[in-house]
Design a protein around this motif. Structure first.
Motif, PDB file in Angstrom:
ATOM      1  N   GLU A 367       0.849  -1.178   0.000  1.00 21.96           N
ATOM      2  CA  GLU A 367       0.000   0.000   0.000  1.00 21.96           C
ATOM      3  C   GLU A 367       0.893   1.240   0.000  1.00 21.96           C
ATOM      4  N   SER A 368       0.396   2.324  -0.572  1.00 19.84           N
ATOM      5  CA  SER A 368       1.119   3.594  -0.575  1.00 19.84           C
ATOM      6  C   SER A 368       0.133   4.717  -0.313  1.00 19.84           C
ATOM      7  N   ASP A 369       0.544   5.628   0.507  1.00 25.26           N
ATOM      8  CA  ASP A 369      -0.315   6.770   0.834  1.00 25.26           C
ATOM      9  C   ASP A 369      -0.209   7.827  -0.261  1.00 25.26           C
ATOM     10  N   TYR A 370      -1.248   8.565  -0.458  1.00 31.84           N
ATOM     11  CA  TYR A 370      -1.227   9.653  -1.435  1.00 31.84           C
ATOM     12  C   TYR A 370      -1.972  10.834  -0.824  1.00 31.84           C
ATOM     13  N   PHE A 371      -1.672  12.019  -1.345  1.00 30.32           N
ATOM     14  CA  PHE A 371      -2.355  13.216  -0.867  1.00 30.32           C
ATOM     15  C   PHE A 371      -2.486  14.169  -2.045  1.00 30.32           C
ATOM     16  N   GLU A 372      -3.480  15.014  -2.004  1.00 25.59           N
ATOM     17  CA  GLU A 372      -3.763  15.943  -3.083  1.00 25.59           C
ATOM     18  C   GLU A 372      -2.948  17.219  -2.898  1.00 25.59           C
ATOM     19  N   LEU A 373      -2.441  17.757  -4.059  1.00 22.38           N
ATOM     20  CA  LEU A 373      -1.679  18.998  -4.055  1.00 22.38           C
ATOM     21  C   LEU A 373      -2.621  20.176  -4.213  1.00 22.38           C
ATOM     22  N   THR A 374      -2.242  21.252  -3.601  1.00 25.12           N
ATOM     23  CA  THR A 374      -3.004  22.470  -3.784  1.00 25.12           C
ATOM     24  C   THR A 374      -2.662  23.081  -5.141  1.00 25.12           C
ATOM     25  N   GLU A 375      -3.433  24.052  -5.574  1.00 21.77           N
ATOM     26  CA  GLU A 375      -3.204  24.693  -6.867  1.00 21.77           C
ATOM     27  C   GLU A 375      -1.843  25.381  -6.905  1.00 21.77           C
ATOM     28  N   GLU A 376      -1.475  25.994  -5.806  1.00 22.09           N
ATOM     29  CA  GLU A 376      -0.163  26.666  -5.742  1.00 22.09           C
ATOM     30  C   GLU A 376       0.974  25.654  -5.873  1.00 22.09           C
ATOM     31  N   GLU A 377       0.843  24.497  -5.191  1.00 24.38           N
ATOM     32  CA  GLU A 377       1.886  23.469  -5.271  1.00 24.38           C
ATOM     33  C   GLU A 377       1.951  22.856  -6.666  1.00 24.38           C
ATOM     34  N   ILE A 378       0.814  22.727  -7.328  1.00 23.53           N
ATOM     35  CA  ILE A 378       0.800  22.204  -8.695  1.00 23.53           C
ATOM     36  C   ILE A 378       1.554  23.139  -9.635  1.00 23.53           C
ATOM     37  N   GLN A 379       1.298  24.439  -9.509  1.00 28.44           N
ATOM     38  CA  GLN A 379       1.981  25.411 -10.356  1.00 28.44           C
ATOM     39  C   GLN A 379       3.495  25.409 -10.089  1.00 28.44           C
ATOM     40  N   ARG A 380       3.852  25.245  -8.807  1.00 27.24           N
ATOM     41  CA  ARG A 380       5.279  25.214  -8.469  1.00 27.24           C
ATOM     42  C   ARG A 380       5.967  23.993  -9.091  1.00 27.24           C
ATOM     43  N   GLN A 381       5.286  22.822  -9.026  1.00 26.10           N
ATOM     44  CA  GLN A 381       5.848  21.617  -9.613  1.00 26.10           C
ATOM     45  C   GLN A 381       5.944  21.722 -11.134  1.00 26.10           C
ATOM     46  N   LYS A 382       4.961  22.338 -11.771  1.00 28.20           N
ATOM     47  CA  LYS A 382       5.010  22.528 -13.213  1.00 28.20           C
ATOM     48  C   LYS A 382       6.178  23.420 -13.605  1.00 28.20           C
ATOM     49  N   TYR A 383       6.406  24.479 -12.814  1.00 24.87           N
ATOM     50  CA  TYR A 383       7.516  25.381 -13.104  1.00 24.87           C
ATOM     51  C   TYR A 383       8.863  24.655 -12.964  1.00 24.87           C
ATOM     52  N   ILE A 384       8.962  23.812 -11.929  1.00 29.71           N
ATOM     53  CA  ILE A 384      10.217  23.067 -11.722  1.00 29.71           C
ATOM     54  C   ILE A 384      10.476  22.109 -12.887  1.00 29.71           C
ATOM     55  N   LEU A 385       9.429  21.407 -13.349  1.00 23.86           N
ATOM     56  CA  LEU A 385       9.580  20.473 -14.462  1.00 23.86           C
ATOM     57  C   LEU A 385       9.926  21.189 -15.769  1.00 23.86           C
ATOM     58  N   GLU A 386       9.337  22.368 -15.981  1.00 22.10           N
ATOM     59  CA  GLU A 386       9.647  23.140 -17.182  1.00 22.10           C
ATOM     60  C   GLU A 386      11.097  23.596 -17.186  1.00 22.10           C
ATOM     61  N   GLN A 387      11.585  24.012 -16.024  1.00 22.56           N
ATOM     62  CA  GLN A 387      12.985  24.434 -15.941  1.00 22.56           C
ATOM     63  C   GLN A 387      13.935  23.266 -16.178  1.00 22.56           C
ATOM     64  N   GLU A 388      13.556  22.086 -15.668  1.00 21.35           N
ATOM     65  CA  GLU A 388      14.410  20.918 -15.862  1.00 21.35           C
ATOM     66  C   GLU A 388      14.432  20.455 -17.312  1.00 21.35           C
ATOM     67  N   SER A 389      13.305  20.608 -18.000  1.00 20.76           N
ATOM     68  CA  SER A 389      13.226  20.161 -19.395  1.00 20.76           C
ATOM     69  C   SER A 389      13.725  21.210 -20.383  1.00 20.76           C
ATOM     70  N   LEU A 390      13.986  22.434 -19.927  1.00 20.19           N
ATOM     71  CA  LEU A 390      14.437  23.496 -20.827  1.00 20.19           C
ATOM     72  C   LEU A 390      15.861  23.213 -21.296  1.00 20.19           C
ATOM     73  N   ASN A 391      16.055  23.178 -22.610  1.00 19.33           N
ATOM     74  CA  ASN A 391      17.378  22.965 -23.213  1.00 19.33           C
ATOM     75  C   ASN A 391      17.717  24.173 -24.084  1.00 19.33           C
ATOM     76  N   PRO A 392      18.605  25.043 -23.615  1.00 18.87           N
ATOM     77  CA  PRO A 392      18.914  26.255 -24.408  1.00 18.87           C
ATOM     78  C   PRO A 392      19.655  25.950 -25.698  1.00 18.87           C
ATOM     79  N   TYR A 393      20.118  24.699 -25.879  1.00 13.29           N
ATOM     80  CA  TYR A 393      20.883  24.343 -27.087  1.00 13.29           C
ATOM     81  C   TYR A 393      20.122  23.325 -27.932  1.00 13.29           C
TER      82      TYR A 393
END
Length: 466
Positions: A367-393
């Motif tokens: 079993e694994s526990d899960y919890f729902e993210l707030t809208e602010e946390e979702i936006q923060r995670q999206k921003y982090i993923l976008e920065q990680e996937s950004l390739n300037p070259y």
């Protein structure tokens, strides 16, 4: 003039038609070593005879020559000296005071002995020294003072370029012979010795010095500029005059037009070698080195796997099992060719057999526990993923980068770029890497652009209209 107008007609007989040609080659090398270490230009015949006789006894040699009726070692040594004198390798001299006989090696005999030495133990050239010699020559006072430009600058530069070209071609041939030898290695011991001798070879060290940036890639542009300076009217006329004077001293008269053609050919061929032929030869050598490494790895795997099949026991057992008359009934309904393809493979070992295994069973529920993210946390995670996937070259970014230059010019030259930062250099390299996919054609001329902390290749880009 024919070569036999200079040397005796029997000059090569000792090495060709005689049954003792190997012994005579060793004798010539022995005499050359004795002659080379002496300060005097001649050797006593009695001393040289004793040296040859001792060599005969130590190596248990017997000269089975029809003309030789000698029985003792001294008689055979005297026979060898007379034969070499008749062949023109040696000359006999007699002192007018003591009437003692001496042996002198002829110029042709010395040349032949040195030739045989080079065949047995070829000298390993210092490849990088050729480039350094050319570089230092153009930095010398003779070049700055315009003194003897032909004899001190152009002629030795052309000679060094030819010597480097010849040495690199010999290196390429030697690697090819090593690859051929690698294909016939039959044991791991001989394979290991082959690899060790390859790694310890002097030519690998010389090759590594040539491919580093501190060698030809730095000096090549400087040498090219200096060669172009030799084509200037003042220097070129001086070179032609010196060449005509040089040929005149050797009693060869050439016209001014012939001198100009020869000077142009020497300068252009040197430049062509440094920019084109040099890169082709180095690429060929690099390809052969990679081929050698791949063959060595494949040969090692084959020999290692072959060693696992102890004396072919597995293969022998399967052959007996298939061909056995007693078991023929068991196999008459089976496709034995699909089971055992022995004719196709050289060996069978445990590494080629897949043993059945049981799938892992789930012993307990997880079993694994899960919890729902707030809208602010979702936006923060999206921003982090976008920065990680950004390739300037990336390819798209480099297309935008190049389009910004093509708005102003039809041809983009990277010599106009600002290379003050590492990011600018990386963008330039990435733009060239994605040039074909983005619809550009890159052209290079073999030169380099140097800035404060970086060195990059000079290139021009234009759009592919096709």
């Amino acid at each position: 003039m024919n070569v036999f107008d200079i040397i005796p007609s029997e000059f090569f007989n000792c090495l060709s038609s005689s049954a003792n040609n190997r012994v005579y080659a060793d004798f010539l090398e022995l005499i050359y070593h004795q002659y080379d270490k002496e300060i005097s230009y001649r050797l006593e015949r009695s001393y040289l005879r004793d040296v040859l006789a001792a060599f005969l006894l130590e190596n248990h040699l017997d000269l089975s020559d029809e003309e030789n009726g000698a029985a003792s070692g001294n008689d055979e040594a005297n026979f060898v000296l007379r034969k070499f004198i008749n062949a023109g390798w040696l000359e006999e001299d007699q002192d007018d005071t003591t009437f003692e006989k001496y042996i002198v090696m002829t110029d042709h005999g010395i040349a032949l002995a040195e030739f045989l030495q080079k065949l047995k133990k070829p000298a390993t050239p210092e490849f990088s020294s050729y480039i350094l010699n050319i570089y230092n020559r153009f930095n010398s006072k003779e070049y700055q003072n315009k003194q003897e430009l032909y004899n001190f600058i152009l002629k030795p530069t052309f000679s060094d370029a030819k010597s480097l070209s010849s040495s690199l071609k010999k290196l390429s041939t030697s690697i090819k012979k090593i690859i051929e030898k690698m294909n016939h290695e039959g044991s791991l011991e001989s394979l290991t010795e082959n690899i060790i001798s390859y790694c310890d070879g002097d030519f690998i060290k010389e090759y590594s010095r040539l491919v580093h940036q501190q060698n030809i890639h730095i000096y090549r542009n400087f040498i090219t500029r200096k060669l172009d300076e030799l084509k200037q009217p003042e220097n070129f006329s001086l070179l032609c005059a010196e060449l005509i004077s040089e040929e005149k001293s050797h009693k060869n008269l050439i016209s001014k037009m012939e001198a100009e053609e020869r000077i142009y050919e020497m300068i252009d061929s040197t430049k062509k070698f440094l920019h084109d032929d040099y890169n082709k030869i180095m690429d060929d050598i690099k390809q052969k080195i990679n081929t050698y490494i791949h063959i060595a790895i494949a040969r090692e795997r084959m020999l290692r796997n072959k060693g696992l099949d102890i004396r072919g026991a597995v293969e022998q057992t399967l052959r007996i099992l298939i061909s056995s008359e007693e078991n023929s009934e068991n196999f008459e309904n089976l496709d034995t060719g699909a089971l055992f393809n022995l004719q196709k493979y050289e060996y069978v070992d445990q590494s080629s057999v897949m043993f059945p295994h049981k799938s892992q069973q789930v012993l307990h529920n997880t079993e694994s526990d899960y919890f729902e993210l707030t809208e602010e946390e979702i936006q923060r995670q999206k921003y982090i993923l976008e920065q990680e996937s950004l390739n300037p070259y990336s390819k798209d970014e480099m297309k935008k980068y190049m389009e910004s230059f093509f708005r102003q010019n039809k041809i983009v030259d990277n010599s106009t770029f600002d290379y003050s930062d590492k990011t600018d250099v990386l963008k330039s390299l990435a733009a060239v890497s994605y040039a074909k996919e983005n619809g550009y054609i890159i052209e290079t001329d073999g030169t380099y652009i140097e800035c404060e902390n970086y060195v990059t290749r000079h290139w021009r880009a234009r759009k592919n209209e096709q």
